[in-house]
Design a protein around this motif. Structure first.
Motif, PDB file in Angstrom:
ATOM      1  N   ALA A  68       0.716  -1.264   0.077  1.00 10.16           N
ATOM      2  CA  ALA A  68       0.002   0.080   0.021  1.00 10.16           C
ATOM      3  C   ALA A  68       1.069   1.191   0.044  1.00 10.16           C
ATOM      4  CB  ALA A  68      -1.102  -0.071   1.153  1.00 10.16           C
ATOM      5  N   CYS A  69       0.324   2.407  -0.428  1.00 11.28           N
ATOM      6  CA  CYS A  69       0.844   3.521  -0.402  1.00 11.28           C
ATOM      7  C   CYS A  69       0.064   4.716  -0.045  1.00 11.28           C
ATOM      8  CB  CYS A  69       1.736   3.872  -1.661  1.00 11.28           C
ATOM      9  SG  CYS A  69       0.666   4.354  -3.093  1.00 11.28           S
ATOM     10  N   SER A  70       0.343   5.823   0.319  1.00 10.82           N
ATOM     11  CA  SER A  70      -0.646   7.060   0.690  1.00 10.82           C
ATOM     12  C   SER A  70       0.309   8.056   0.527  1.00 10.82           C
ATOM     13  CB  SER A  70      -1.226   6.778   2.126  1.00 10.82           C
ATOM     14  OG  SER A  70      -1.628   8.109   2.631  1.00 10.82           O
ATOM     15  N   PHE A  71      -0.564   8.903   0.046  1.00 10.62           N
ATOM     16  CA  PHE A  71      -0.097  10.519  -0.442  1.00 10.62           C
ATOM     17  C   PHE A  71      -0.959  11.549   0.455  1.00 10.62           C
ATOM     18  CE2 PHE A  71       0.450   8.828  -4.834  1.00 10.62           C
ATOM     19  CZ  PHE A  71       1.448   7.861  -4.399  1.00 10.62           C
ATOM     20  N   LYS A  72      -0.273  12.860   0.988  1.00 14.19           N
ATOM     21  CA  LYS A  72      -1.102  13.729   1.535  1.00 14.19           C
ATOM     22  C   LYS A  72      -0.888  14.932   1.014  1.00 14.19           C
ATOM     23  CE  LYS A  72      -1.354  15.703   6.221  1.00 14.19           C
ATOM     24  NZ  LYS A  72      -1.327  17.255   5.607  1.00 14.19           N
ATOM     25  N   GLY A  73      -2.174  15.756   0.757  1.00 12.30           N
ATOM     26  CA  GLY A  73      -2.198  17.323   0.509  1.00 12.30           C
ATOM     27  C   GLY A  73      -2.563  18.010   1.576  1.00 12.30           C
ATOM     28  N   GLY A 132       3.002  16.950   0.958  1.00 12.99           N
ATOM     29  CA  GLY A 132       3.428  16.133  -0.114  1.00 12.99           C
ATOM     30  C   GLY A 132       3.979  14.714   0.559  1.00 12.99           C
ATOM     31  N   GLN A 133       3.623  14.656   1.801  1.00 13.83           N
ATOM     32  CA  GLN A 133       4.131  13.504   2.572  1.00 13.83           C
ATOM     33  C   GLN A 133       3.562  12.236   1.912  1.00 13.83           C
ATOM     34  OE1 GLN A 133       6.195  12.502   4.498  1.00 13.83           O
ATOM     35  NE2 GLN A 133       5.604  11.220   6.217  1.00 13.83           N
ATOM     36  N   PHE A 134       4.375  10.959   1.983  1.00 14.45           N
ATOM     37  CA  PHE A 134       3.870   9.685   1.623  1.00 14.45           C
ATOM     38  C   PHE A 134       4.262   8.637   2.405  1.00 14.45           C
ATOM     39  CE2 PHE A 134       7.886  10.304  -0.529  1.00 14.45           C
ATOM     40  CZ  PHE A 134       8.397   8.959  -0.474  1.00 14.45           C
ATOM     41  N   ILE A 135       3.484   7.561   2.430  1.00 12.93           N
ATOM     42  CA  ILE A 135       3.949   6.592   3.129  1.00 12.93           C
ATOM     43  C   ILE A 135       3.980   5.098   2.179  1.00 12.93           C
ATOM     44  CG2 ILE A 135       2.996   4.649   5.023  1.00 12.93           C
ATOM     45  CD1 ILE A 135       1.761   7.129   6.375  1.00 12.93           C
ATOM     46  N   ILE A 136       4.982   4.286   2.414  1.00 15.06           N
ATOM     47  CA  ILE A 136       5.104   3.018   1.688  1.00 15.06           C
ATOM     48  C   ILE A 136       5.045   1.925   2.809  1.00 15.06           C
ATOM     49  CG2 ILE A 136       6.418   1.410   0.341  1.00 15.06           C
ATOM     50  CD1 ILE A 136       7.756   3.980  -1.137  1.00 15.06           C
ATOM     51  N   HIS A 137       4.010   1.137   2.394  1.00 15.18           N
ATOM     52  CA  HIS A 137       3.632   0.072   3.552  1.00 15.18           C
ATOM     53  C   HIS A 137       3.659  -1.563   2.718  1.00 15.18           C
ATOM     54  CE1 HIS A 137       1.305  -1.909   6.557  1.00 15.18           C
ATOM     55  NE2 HIS A 137       0.810  -2.697   5.658  1.00 15.18           N
ATOM     56  N   CYS A 138       4.209  -2.469   3.354  1.00 13.65           N
ATOM     57  CA  CYS A 138       4.053  -3.817   2.971  1.00 13.65           C
ATOM     58  C   CYS A 138       4.159  -4.719   4.055  1.00 13.65           C
ATOM     59  CB  CYS A 138       5.124  -4.116   1.781  1.00 13.65           C
ATOM     60  SG  CYS A 138       4.902  -5.536   0.959  1.00 13.65           S
ATOM     61  N   GLY A 139       3.412  -5.671   4.045  1.00 12.78           N
ATOM     62  CA  GLY A 139       3.339  -6.830   4.886  1.00 12.78           C
ATOM     63  C   GLY A 139       3.369  -6.450   6.413  1.00 12.78           C
ATOM     64  N   GLY A 140       2.404  -5.651   6.769  1.00 12.00           N
ATOM     65  CA  GLY A 140       2.204  -4.839   8.068  1.00 12.00           C
ATOM     66  C   GLY A 140       3.087  -3.930   8.729  1.00 12.00           C
ATOM     67  N   GLU A 141       3.746  -3.510   7.631  1.00 15.78           N
ATOM     68  CA  GLU A 141       4.977  -2.386   8.115  1.00 15.78           C
ATOM     69  C   GLU A 141       5.011  -1.262   7.414  1.00 15.78           C
ATOM     70  OE1 GLU A 141       9.679  -2.750   9.096  1.00 15.78           O
ATOM     71  OE2 GLU A 141       8.507  -4.487   8.199  1.00 15.78           O
TER      72      GLU A 141
END
Length: 754
Positions: A442-447, A460-469
């Motif tokens: 999963a990923c998420s972006f923020k405005g 502009g923050q973003f998160i990269i997620h995989c496998g519960g982390e």
């Protein structure tokens, strides 16, 4: 779950269309909520003098029965252990020395530890008294209730300024409101057994501290119109206590009128998308108490007043499902933690009322799992938790939730989620079998803007997620101190843009304030979560950078097969063992991030050293940063690796233009625990220089198979407007990196016969 996107994909092409969507979602508040107006409200309210006896939520016998159900075994054991402490030791005192600490030093932890321990012991004994025949349990409960009534103030010292008498008298904060609610419910549950003097003392203190200033004198409190959690918590707790303790019908009507106003203010803090700018932790707090009040009001009014209606409330109820990534890990912008255990009672109630799917782990927290020892969550977890909603989620994400995504338009958050299937290969009797394991990527972006409740400067923050982390992560909330909410707070790591995955430009961080706003240029999401594209204009986040004409961030998230073509530039810089022999079912997730910095030509040409002809901005002009809990490894030039529990994340970048280094950041989290983050920086290298707008439009910034797609992403149709502003070409720096998320391969199993 009802998604905010319909059909195969959803797309907004420009800022004007985005504003139209945002505006068209707003409407008349009464129509949105579906609640009666004030005149009709007064006609519908019929105060009940006997509500304490007929309350359907606070029935002692039923609570005692629920406490002994198998699904509550761990909760009950925790209560007994904590209760024994309360039965055998005196309550920790709230001394003058502790009270003065905050105003003198800014330290709030010692006072709050004692304060919340007192509340926790009271809660434990109050529930244990329902299942115990020992007289000392009830006697201890009475002593503890009396002791809480003796407290100088029910507020936290952090909410009392210097702690002067004028700041204490009549002050109602979150925890004064929670205290009166707790005392009122305990008084109702144990009313037949408590000494009448104790019950009278509770009513007298509730009247003096809460009801008189709030409902009789009608003092104005800042939280009554706050568009965040305070209005729901303070208003809701005082309103519930009023229904339980007040016998004056005029005052009960006044309390309901005021509380409805608080709840309307609270809902104004949400858009029609149901997104909570304060983050998931404060959704639990604010919306949780909204729900608790709504349930009691509906019971009090015999169903005539139902606040849990309408599409907006349904969208708010679905917020945790939409931002849940996997295994109890959430998007955690603002002051929230990645791991949030939604109270099981609240989750069960909302799932039933709004027919939400049970794709969140149903965990019934113990009292000691909550640092604030909140009574309302505890009691409703006992009463409302539905074990039928329990979903088993293991750490490997073997039962990953369905692919999905959401764009929260008013909030400015985007989320894409998709399952990556990892084959498990085993050989048996010369036959090849493939058993698939799944992980959620999963990923998420923020405005949004930089004046949101519990704001961090993180456009502009973003998160990269995989496998519960969360691998490329958000640091979440820091330790709450006086400095955390004082002027200059934006210098703190957890709040500053230096603690987020956003750049440092010409030595400047992002600025706070409503004017620092992300403008959505376009966004597009495939509903199955396989692709998400977004473009944000973040220029206004950096008003102190006088030389900056425009800064845009473009992100493209895709799920691709190994042979789908990542692009020659990325593939050539990838792991040496990536090859065409990988199984066709293997998939990887790719996040392509493109930051474009355009400079005012005049600010460069004024200095011969950085002239347009030389095309050589100073090396420190741009520093990109990525935050993680994992210390990455530089595998080779142009390739960095974060080795996580279930996946590897590779960052591929242009080593000729960018220099990389990583530094540890040691800090304290919200619960006062030491934590280390790693900030990886890409520093612009003057070797290779910058290009002008004309040059950038004449060539692709990415070579190889992915160049055509990259050119499409980079074409914002705005460069002509930028040049027309002063008739001169401007310098441009482009940072494009690829994050490749590859699940770990399953181990190969070989049969004994081979």
């Amino acid at each position: 779950m009802v998604n905010a996107v319909q059909g195969s994909n959803h797309e907004i092409k420009n800022e004007q269309e985005y504003r139209h969507v945002e505006t068209s979602c707003a409407g008349n508040e009464a129509e949105v909520n579906g609640w009666p107006d004030e005149e009709r409200l007064q006609q519908m309210i019929h105060p009940k003098r006997n509500y304490r006896q007929k309350n359907r939520i606070l029935m002692a016998d039923r609570i005692g029965e629920r406490l002994q159900q198998p699904e509550l075994a761990k909760v009950f054991t925790d209560l007994k252990t904590y209760g024994e402490l309360a039965l055998n030791e005196p309550l920790p005192p709230l001394t003058f020395a502790l009270f003065r600490q905050f105003s003198q030093t800014g330290e709030r932890t010692a006072y709050e530890n004692a304060y919340f321990d007192r509340r926790g012991r009271l809660a434990a004994v109050a529930l244990l008294a329902l299942v115990s025949d020992e007289p000392r349990v009830l006697h201890t409960l009475e002593e503890m209730l009396w002791a809480v009534c003796d407290e100088y103030t029910w507020c936290l010292t952090a909410h009392l300024g210097n702690g002067e008498a004028r700041q204490v008298e009549g002050n109602i904060d979150l925890f004064a409101a929670e205290t009166v609610h707790m005392l009122a419910e305990i008084a109702v549950i144990h009313g037949r057994h408590l000494d009448p003097l104790v019950l009278e003392r509770i009513r007298v203190e509730a009247e003096r501290r809460i009801f008189t200033p709030l409902y009789r004198e009608k003092r104005e409190y800042h939280w009554q119109t706050a568009e965040h959690n305070w209005s729901a918590v303070c208003g809701g707790c005082c309103g519930m206590a009023a229904m339980l303790l007040l016998e004056d019908e005029v005052m009960v009507r006044e309390s309901i009128r005021q509380t409805i106003g608080c709840m309307n203010a609270f809902l104004r803090g949400y858009g029609e998308d149901g997104g909570c700018a304060e983050g998931i932790g404060y959704w639990v707090y604010g919306f949780g108490y909204f729900v608790y009040y709504a349930e009691m009001l509906q019971d009090y009014s015999d169903g005539a007043l139902n606040l849990l209606t309408g599409s907006k409330i349904a969208a708010i109820a679905a917020f945790p499902l939409r931002i849940h990534l996997s295994a109890g890990i959430f998007v955690n912008y603002s002051d929230s933690a990645e791991r949030e255990e939604i109270p099981a009672g609240l989750l069960s109630l909302l799932a039933a009322k709004f027919e939400l799917p049970a794709n969140l782990p149903l965990f019934i927290p113990r009292l000691t799992d909550d640092p604030c020892r909140r009574w309302a969550h505890l009691l409703r977890n006992v009463m409302w938790s539905d074990p039928a909603l329990s979903v088993v989620h293991d750490g490997a994400g073997a039962q990953a939730q369905a692919n999905e995504g959401v764009i929260l338009h008013q909030l400015g958050w985007m989320v894409a989620k998709s399952v990556l299937r990892v084959p498990k290969v085993c050989h048996e009797a010369d036959k090849l079998h493939a058993e698939e394991k799944q992980v959620q990527a999963a990923c998420s972006f923020k405005g949004g803007h930089n004046d949101e409740p519990h704001n961090h400067n993180d456009l502009g923050q973003f998160i990269i997620h995989c496998g519960g982390e969360n691998i490329i992560c958000d640091p979440g909330a820091g330790l709450y101190t006086q400095a955390y909410f004082a002027p200059g707070r934006e210098q703190l790591f957890h709040i500053s843009s230096s603690g987020h995955n956003v750049p440092l430009i010409d030595g400047c961080e992002q600025s706070p304030g409503r004017q620092a706003e992300a403008h959505m240029l376009r966004c597009r999401l495939e509903q199955d979560g396989s692709e998400l594209e977004a473009a944000l204009d973040l220029t206004l986040a950096y008003p102190e950078v006088a030389s900056l004409r425009r800064y845009t961030r473009e992100l493209c998230w895709r799920i691709e097969k190994h042979d789908a073509g990542i692009g020659d530039y990325t593939r050539n810089a990838s792991r040496s063992d990536w090859n065409g022999n990988m199984d066709e079912h293997n998939k990887v997730a790719i996040l392509r991030l493109t930051d474009t910095f355009q400079w005012k030509a005049s600010t460069v040409s004024d200095d011969a050293q950085y002239s347009v002809d030389e095309c050589s901005p100073r090396p420190s002009r741009v520093v990109e940063r990525w935050i993680s809990r994992i210390n990455p490894v530089l595998e080779k030039e142009g390739q960095l690796l974060w080795h996580a529990a279930q996946a590897n994340v590779y960052m591929v970048y242009d080593a000729a233009r960018w220099h990389v280094y990583t530094e540890p950041i040691h800090t304290l989290d919200h619960d006062h625990n030491p934590v280390t983050f790693y900030r990886t920086s890409l520093v612009w290298n003057e070797v290779g220089g910058a290009v002008t707008n004309e040059e950038s439009r004449g060539k692709s910034k990415v070579k190889g198979k992915g160049a055509e797609d990259a050119a499409i992403i980079l074409d914002t149709d705005t460069s002509a407007d930028i040049d027309d502003m002063d008739g001169a070409a401007s310098l441009e720096i482009v940072c494009q990196v690829h994050f490749v998320i590859e699940p770990h391969k399953a181990e190969t199993e070989v049969s004994e016969g081979e």
